[in-house]
Design a protein around this motif. Structure first.
Motif, PDB file in Angstrom:
ATOM      1  N   TYR A 127      12.562  20.354 -25.886  1.00 45.24           N
ATOM      2  CA  TYR A 127      11.842  19.387 -25.051  1.00 45.24           C
ATOM      3  C   TYR A 127      10.404  19.322 -25.556  1.00 45.24           C
ATOM      4  O   TYR A 127       9.700  20.337 -25.622  1.00 45.24           O
ATOM      5  CB  TYR A 127      11.858  19.778 -23.577  1.00 45.24           C
ATOM      6  CG  TYR A 127      11.298  18.681 -22.698  1.00 45.24           C
ATOM      7  CD1 TYR A 127      12.077  17.579 -22.353  1.00 45.24           C
ATOM      8  CD2 TYR A 127       9.974  18.726 -22.243  1.00 45.24           C
ATOM      9  CE1 TYR A 127      11.568  16.553 -21.573  1.00 45.24           C
ATOM     10  CE2 TYR A 127       9.460  17.705 -21.471  1.00 45.24           C
ATOM     11  CZ  TYR A 127      10.260  16.622 -21.134  1.00 45.24           C
ATOM     12  OH  TYR A 127       9.744  15.601 -20.374  1.00 45.24           O
ATOM     13  N   PHE A 128       9.979  18.124 -25.924  1.00 42.94           N
ATOM     14  CA  PHE A 128       8.630  17.896 -26.436  1.00 42.94           C
ATOM     15  C   PHE A 128       7.763  17.244 -25.361  1.00 42.94           C
ATOM     16  O   PHE A 128       8.232  16.391 -24.597  1.00 42.94           O
ATOM     17  CB  PHE A 128       8.666  16.990 -27.664  1.00 42.94           C
ATOM     18  CG  PHE A 128       9.144  17.677 -28.913  1.00 42.94           C
ATOM     19  CD1 PHE A 128       8.243  18.188 -29.834  1.00 42.94           C
ATOM     20  CD2 PHE A 128      10.501  17.817 -29.155  1.00 42.94           C
ATOM     21  CE1 PHE A 128       8.684  18.815 -30.989  1.00 42.94           C
ATOM     22  CE2 PHE A 128      10.960  18.453 -30.308  1.00 42.94           C
ATOM     23  CZ  PHE A 128      10.045  18.955 -31.219  1.00 42.94           C
ATOM     24  N   LEU A 129       6.499  17.615 -25.362  1.00 41.34           N
ATOM     25  CA  LEU A 129       5.531  17.062 -24.407  1.00 41.34           C
ATOM     26  C   LEU A 129       4.248  16.736 -25.168  1.00 41.34           C
ATOM     27  O   LEU A 129       3.711  17.590 -25.878  1.00 41.34           O
ATOM     28  CB  LEU A 129       5.242  18.058 -23.287  1.00 41.34           C
ATOM     29  CG  LEU A 129       4.526  17.538 -22.047  1.00 41.34           C
ATOM     30  CD1 LEU A 129       5.416  16.524 -21.313  1.00 41.34           C
ATOM     31  CD2 LEU A 129       4.179  18.688 -21.111  1.00 41.34           C
ATOM     32  N   TYR A 130       3.779  15.481 -25.027  1.00 43.18           N
ATOM     33  CA  TYR A 130       2.590  15.015 -25.743  1.00 43.18           C
ATOM     34  C   TYR A 130       1.544  14.504 -24.768  1.00 43.18           C
ATOM     35  O   TYR A 130       1.860  13.793 -23.818  1.00 43.18           O
ATOM     36  CB  TYR A 130       2.962  13.885 -26.715  1.00 43.18           C
ATOM     37  CG  TYR A 130       3.755  14.353 -27.906  1.00 43.18           C
ATOM     38  CD1 TYR A 130       3.127  14.580 -29.121  1.00 43.18           C
ATOM     39  CD2 TYR A 130       5.128  14.579 -27.801  1.00 43.18           C
ATOM     40  CE1 TYR A 130       3.856  15.019 -30.219  1.00 43.18           C
ATOM     41  CE2 TYR A 130       5.851  15.020 -28.889  1.00 43.18           C
ATOM     42  CZ  TYR A 130       5.208  15.238 -30.099  1.00 43.18           C
ATOM     43  OH  TYR A 130       5.929  15.679 -31.173  1.00 43.18           O
ATOM     44  N   ARG A 131       0.302  14.866 -25.052  1.00 44.77           N
ATOM     45  CA  ARG A 131      -0.819  14.367 -24.248  1.00 44.77           C
ATOM     46  C   ARG A 131      -1.908  13.869 -25.196  1.00 44.77           C
ATOM     47  O   ARG A 131      -2.423  14.625 -26.025  1.00 44.77           O
ATOM     48  CB  ARG A 131      -1.389  15.464 -23.356  1.00 44.77           C
ATOM     49  CG  ARG A 131      -2.542  14.995 -22.459  1.00 44.77           C
ATOM     50  CD  ARG A 131      -3.144  16.157 -21.673  1.00 44.77           C
ATOM     51  NE  ARG A 131      -2.156  16.703 -20.748  1.00 44.77           N
ATOM     52  CZ  ARG A 131      -1.953  16.224 -19.520  1.00 44.77           C
ATOM     53  NH1 ARG A 131      -2.648  15.188 -19.099  1.00 44.77           N
ATOM     54  NH2 ARG A 131      -1.071  16.796 -18.732  1.00 44.77           N
TER      55      ARG A 131
END
Length: 271
Positions: A127-131
């Protein structure tokens, strides 16, 4: 106050991340071998080829830190844990690149199993999370990766790994940006317990094929010296590893002709 070079590097990385995000490797031993690591087994296999986790027969854990091009805002921190479970090996991994309003994170859950004395296979859910500063909140998405390894002889192991075969990605102000499909194929030859030569070719759907190679040998029983090289663009790397009791400390330095040095360190623990 940030130096102009730091601002330039951060801007370039932000642009590249939005236009084509990446899956970052971890582990200072792997970095020293130019990440020619698809067939090598250690706790950082959760970032390279989960199939080789099946060779670990005890609880293992590690932490990693990398200062990319000596720019603090591009630092990469990672952790991993693996343990025998469910007639195989389970692995957990995490990394975070960047700070403040620019962050890229990944969570991974892997399961590896020996299918025979020589053949192992694995699957990892990610699971990837980008901000990013230009986005409202963080953007996330799931994908997966899989691998296999085959010990042809006592000395020679071959392996393959595929990341993001579904070419999933995340939504941005520029539209949906897909992570590349990455295919890795390679192996390593172990000379008794004193040295190891690794070789690998990696194909990223956004880039030309990249050839990588590494050399590891032990100066004394607990002290390893490592070198690596990869092409397009050419990068060289080196490092040391020292084991004491249940702990191993690895340090590595890699050099990019245009962006400069990247130091990294990892500390591993094995029961």
């Amino acid at each position: 106050m940030r130096k102009p070079f730091q601002i330039l590097v951060i801007s370039v990385f932000s642009y590249l991340s939005v236009c084509g995000a990446e899956n970052y490797p971890a582990g200072a031993r792997a970095v020293a071998l130019s990440n020619s690591f698809v067939s090598v087994s250690d706790v950082w296999s959760t970032f390279h080829n989960q199939a080789t986790l099946s060779q670990l027969d005890a609880f293992s854990a590690g932490v990693f830190y990398e200062s990319r091009y000596l720019v603090d805002e591009l630092s990469l921190a990672a952790g991993t844990v693996s343990m025998p479970a469910i007639r195989g090996t389970v692995g957990f991994s995490f990394y975070q690149l960047g700070k403040g309003t620019y962050k890229e994170s990944k969570l991974g859950l892997a399961y590896s199993k020996k299918l025979s004395q020589r053949l192992s296979a694995a699957l990892q859910l990610d699971y990837f999370l980008y901000r990013f500063p230009e986005n409202d909140g963080a953007k996330g998405f799931p994908t997966f990766e899989a691998g296999a390894s085959f010990q042809t002889t006592k000395e020679l192991t071959l392996a393959m790994h595929i990341f993001n075969p579904v070419k999933n990605g995340f939504e941005t102000v520029f539209g949906k940006q897909k992570l590349p499909l990455i295919f890795r194929l390679g192996g390593h030859y172990q000379f008794a317990d004193k040295s190891l030569v690794s070789f690998e070719i990696q194909k990223n759907t956004n880039l030309d094929p990249q050839v990588k190679a590494g050399l590891e040998f032990y100066l004394v029983k607990n002290l390893a010296l490592r070198f690596g090289i990869s092409g397009r663009p050419v990068q060289i790397s080196s490092g040391l590893g020292y084991s004491f009791g249940k702990f191993t400390t690895d340090i590595a330095f890699s050099y990019h002709g245009n962006l400069g040095f990247t130091p990294s360190v990892s500390i591993n623990y094995k029961l």
